[in-house]
Design an enzyme around this catalytic site. Structure first.
Site, PDB file in Angstrom:
ATOM      1  N   PHE B   3       0.841  -1.184   0.000  1.00 25.22           N
ATOM      2  CA  PHE B   3       0.000   0.000   0.000  1.00 25.22           C
ATOM      3  C   PHE B   3       0.880   1.239   0.000  1.00 25.22           C
ATOM      4  O   PHE B   3       1.832   1.348   0.768  1.00 25.22           O
ATOM      5  CB  PHE B   3      -0.979   0.048   1.176  1.00 25.22           C
ATOM      6  CG  PHE B   3      -1.946   1.192   1.050  1.00 25.22           C
ATOM      7  CD1 PHE B   3      -3.039   1.071   0.214  1.00 25.22           C
ATOM      8  CD2 PHE B   3      -1.729   2.395   1.712  1.00 25.22           C
ATOM      9  CE1 PHE B   3      -3.926   2.130   0.044  1.00 25.22           C
ATOM     10  CE2 PHE B   3      -2.602   3.466   1.549  1.00 25.22           C
ATOM     11  CZ  PHE B   3      -3.705   3.332   0.710  1.00 25.22           C
ATOM     12  N   GLU B   4       0.559   2.141  -0.912  1.00 15.95           N
ATOM     13  CA  GLU B   4       1.340   3.355  -1.064  1.00 15.95           C
ATOM     14  C   GLU B   4       0.759   4.433  -0.183  1.00 15.95           C
ATOM     15  O   GLU B   4      -0.301   4.987  -0.486  1.00 15.95           O
ATOM     16  CB  GLU B   4       1.324   3.790  -2.530  1.00 15.95           C
ATOM     17  CG  GLU B   4       2.187   4.991  -2.831  1.00 15.95           C
ATOM     18  CD  GLU B   4       3.666   4.691  -2.614  1.00 15.95           C
ATOM     19  OE1 GLU B   4       4.223   3.854  -3.328  1.00 15.95           O
ATOM     20  OE2 GLU B   4       4.253   5.285  -1.693  1.00 15.95           O
ATOM     21  N   GLU B   7       1.745  10.602  -0.504  1.00 15.63           N
ATOM     22  CA  GLU B   7       0.586  11.330  -0.998  1.00 15.63           C
ATOM     23  C   GLU B   7       0.861  12.317  -2.129  1.00 15.63           C
ATOM     24  O   GLU B   7       1.976  12.790  -2.308  1.00 15.63           O
ATOM     25  CB  GLU B   7      -0.048  12.109   0.167  1.00 15.63           C
ATOM     26  CG  GLU B   7      -0.810  11.201   1.117  1.00 15.63           C
ATOM     27  CD  GLU B   7      -0.500  11.450   2.560  1.00 15.63           C
ATOM     28  OE1 GLU B   7       0.572  12.027   2.839  1.00 15.63           O
ATOM     29  OE2 GLU B   7      -1.326  11.071   3.409  1.00 15.63           O
ATOM     30  N   LEU B  56     -11.505  10.560   3.330  1.00 16.18           N
ATOM     31  CA  LEU B  56     -11.597   9.820   2.073  1.00 16.18           C
ATOM     32  C   LEU B  56     -11.079   8.389   2.233  1.00 16.18           C
ATOM     33  O   LEU B  56     -10.336   8.087   3.171  1.00 16.18           O
ATOM     34  CB  LEU B  56     -10.776  10.527   0.988  1.00 16.18           C
ATOM     35  CG  LEU B  56     -11.047  12.025   0.765  1.00 16.18           C
ATOM     36  CD1 LEU B  56     -10.232  12.523  -0.412  1.00 16.18           C
ATOM     37  CD2 LEU B  56     -12.540  12.288   0.555  1.00 16.18           C
ATOM     38  N   SER B  59      -7.159   9.156   2.163  1.00 16.18           N
ATOM     39  CA  SER B  59      -6.782  10.433   2.778  1.00 16.18           C
ATOM     40  C   SER B  59      -7.930  11.444   2.939  1.00 16.18           C
ATOM     41  O   SER B  59      -9.008  11.040   3.359  1.00 16.18           O
ATOM     42  CB  SER B  59      -5.544  11.020   2.109  1.00 16.18           C
ATOM     43  OG  SER B  59      -4.477  10.078   2.156  1.00 16.18           O
ATOM     44  N   CYS B  73      -3.654   9.374  -1.280  1.00 14.81           N
ATOM     45  CA  CYS B  73      -2.539   8.424  -1.326  1.00 14.81           C
ATOM     46  C   CYS B  73      -2.920   7.255  -2.231  1.00 14.81           C
ATOM     47  O   CYS B  73      -3.782   7.379  -3.085  1.00 14.81           O
ATOM     48  CB  CYS B  73      -2.206   7.963   0.086  1.00 14.81           C
ATOM     49  SG  CYS B  73      -3.567   7.111   0.899  1.00 14.81           S
ATOM     50  N   PHE B 203      -8.961   1.522   9.201  1.00 11.20           N
ATOM     51  CA  PHE B 203      -9.138   0.748   7.969  1.00 11.20           C
ATOM     52  C   PHE B 203      -8.883  -0.745   8.196  1.00 11.20           C
ATOM     53  O   PHE B 203      -8.118  -1.129   9.076  1.00 11.20           O
ATOM     54  CB  PHE B 203      -8.188   1.247   6.873  1.00 11.20           C
ATOM     55  CG  PHE B 203      -8.563   2.606   6.332  1.00 11.20           C
ATOM     56  CD1 PHE B 203      -9.384   2.718   5.219  1.00 11.20           C
ATOM     57  CD2 PHE B 203      -8.118   3.765   6.945  1.00 11.20           C
ATOM     58  CE1 PHE B 203      -9.742   3.959   4.727  1.00 11.20           C
ATOM     59  CE2 PHE B 203      -8.471   5.016   6.463  1.00 11.20           C
ATOM     60  CZ  PHE B 203      -9.285   5.118   5.355  1.00 11.20           C
ATOM     61  N   SER B 209      -6.884   6.918   9.536  1.00 10.69           N
ATOM     62  CA  SER B 209      -6.960   8.308   9.087  1.00 10.69           C
ATOM     63  C   SER B 209      -7.671   9.146  10.128  1.00 10.69           C
ATOM     64  O   SER B 209      -8.610   8.674  10.770  1.00 10.69           O
ATOM     65  CB  SER B 209      -7.747   8.412   7.767  1.00 10.69           C
ATOM     66  OG  SER B 209      -6.959   8.000   6.684  1.00 10.69           O
ATOM     67  N   HIS B 222      -2.521  10.451   8.488  1.00 13.52           N
ATOM     68  CA  HIS B 222      -2.794   9.233   7.719  1.00 13.52           C
ATOM     69  C   HIS B 222      -1.674   8.241   7.971  1.00 13.52           C
ATOM     70  O   HIS B 222      -0.510   8.561   7.766  1.00 13.52           O
ATOM     71  CB  HIS B 222      -2.939   9.562   6.232  1.00 13.52           C
ATOM     72  CG  HIS B 222      -4.041  10.544   5.984  1.00 13.52           C
ATOM     73  ND1 HIS B 222      -5.363  10.187   6.055  1.00 13.52           N
ATOM     74  CD2 HIS B 222      -4.021  11.872   5.757  1.00 13.52           C
ATOM     75  CE1 HIS B 222      -6.119  11.261   5.858  1.00 13.52           C
ATOM     76  NE2 HIS B 222      -5.335  12.303   5.670  1.00 13.52           N
TER      77      HIS B 222
END
Lengths: 320, 320
Positions: B3-4, B7, B56, B59, B73, B203, B209, B222
């Protein structure tokens, strides 16, 4: 102008016999096809009693009787090379296979990333994969065939990967300014070690490659002088362990990087390395199951003042 | 799991009037479409008298009357957001537009790179582009609309981008272990500044977040706790210039990164920043023609012993 100097590398050792007398005897046409599979091509060839050294459009290939080392930069890819090679030399004849990939300046412009590469390689052979150095910092990826191997005692490889060249050093390697003779005169890149024969190439519009050969020993240099992504790699199998700091120092002085990495492959142990004038920022050491100890070390110049931002004047709206 | 966390960010200031009374009054449906253009979606909304803060899927988005800040992100992309926004608010109503992009862990998995992004943006508006930090090191890309702008005096933005979290800190933010209440209790992320209302999200399978709002001031956090690519961003428009080192220190202590970057946007000047316990590795300062002074600083923990290589146990043979 975008050019990715950072390299991938493939090193393969085979068992001779059963119709395979020497990898060299597979011939230039065979190696041309191997090189073409990476999307590079052969520019020239130089031979010693033990080795054929090919200069490539993107870096170098060295072929000995029972092993070869292929180093490629740009947007080349080495997984197809492995696939093609295994069609003529089956996996049970392979004693050792190591695939490396340096972190890149423009990774998005590569056709694959390392995680994809090893996904493909794992379909061909059992293997282990490592990252030397932190993910968000300078690092080297390495995959090796998961098979016990005992490298010969003298099987030492030194890689020096240099970044952020001083403008003056970079300028020497920008074509239009100097030919090969002048570059060697100004930098002595042809005399890093004595007694080596040289084959080099000055690229248009810029860039420089050099292969050096002394019987079974080589060194090779690839220079990407572009300001936005300056990079030089130096690599040798010359056993420099007795004078490692001096050798690194000599190479560093030619190119004057702002930072550099050293990767040392040693059959017995991983060595700690100190380089005068630079700060050792991180060091990763790992004994691999395939017989090598690998040390990866990242150095930075301590004299780095506050800089202005780099203004980017190149872009593309093409989908990459 | 890849996972990146790194951002992209878009900040746009508009001139109100001529039928556009407030960006907030464009409504949730409008902002949902804007967010969808980046490939993210809205999870929740919290409002103060001055600002709507959207959490979001990747992010955050903050919308005030005359400006908005969108941070995303993962594999999101903000150029389509710019295009869509300009369909409803034409470029001559835009006073300032800044697009940023942090260097990524997995750049090959992005749909574009920064050079492509600015290629597209240049087709929409005149702009200047910069890289803060060296290309082969931690860096921040920035593009701005090339139009004179005078930011309000109190318009300060602080970004703290943290890497290589200590395993213990990362574990707190891995779902299944703790809910939002417990995370806040353990870390006090909801009390970085006092008097802020909080909207946060835990998450699955991991990640966290947080949006915090106090009238026109926000802070947002984040967290990507995954070991192979751990990352936390903290950002605020709270004017922390009087106690900048203390603020940075407080944030750093929550997440305990091995290294981090600070980007400070200041309407008048770029500030030098020292952070106790960390080495300042590089600093880039630039006065932008759009009115901001920007300082980007990279820090590393000095205590980094020799490490073993990180064994990579994830790969993919899918074409990315």
């Amino acid at each position: 102008m975008f050019f990715e100097g950072s390299e991938k590398k493939l090193e393969v050792v085979v068992t001779l016999g059963k119709g395979l007398e020497s990898l060299r005897s597979l011939g230039d046409e065979y190696w041309s096809e191997i090189v073409a599979a990476s999307q590079a091509k052969i520019l020239s060839k130089m031979s010693s009693a033990s080795c054929d050294a090919y200069l490539l459009s993107e870096s170098s290939l060295f072929v000995w009787d029972d092993h070869f080392t292929m180093i490629t930069c740009g947007q080349t890819t080495l997984v197809p090379v492995v696939k093609l090679f295994l069609q003529s030399v089956p996996l049970d004849r392979v004693e050792s296979l190591i695939f490396e990939r340096k972190n890149e300046y423009f990774p998005h412009r590569q056709t694959t990333d390392f995680y994809e590469d090893i996904g493909h390689l794992r379909q061909l052979m059992p293997g282990k994969a490592y990252r030397f150095g932190r993910a968000e910092d300078h690092h080297l990826f390495l995959f090796h065939l998961d098979r016990p191997y005992s490298p010969p005692k003298e099987d030492v490889t030194l890689e020096i990967l240099m970044y952020d060249l001083q403008a003056e050093s970079a300028r020497v390697f920008s074509s239009g300014q100097h030919d090969s003779t002048k570059i060697c005169e100004l930098t002595s890149v042809d005399k890093i070690f004595s007694g080596f024969q040289i084959d080099d190439y000055v690229f248009e519009p810029c860039g420089y490659s050099l292969n050096a050969l002394n019987n079974e020993k080589y060194y090779t240099i690839h220079v990407t002088p572009q300001e936005a992504s300056s990079y030089v790699s130096f690599e040798t199998n010359y056993d420099v362990c007795q004078e490692l700091p001096q050798t690194i120092q000599r190479v560093i002085e030619v190119f004057r990087p702002g930072s550099f990495d050293v990767a040392l492959f040693h059959p017995e142990r991983s060595l700690p390395i100190q380089v005068p004038g630079f700060e050792l920022r991180s060091q990763t050491s790992q004994e691999l199951k395939c017989g090598y100890g690998v040390t990866f070390t990242h150095y930075e110049s301590p004299h780095r003042p506050v800089e202005g931002a780099y203004e980017i004047k190149e872009w593309t709206s093409a989908r990459l």
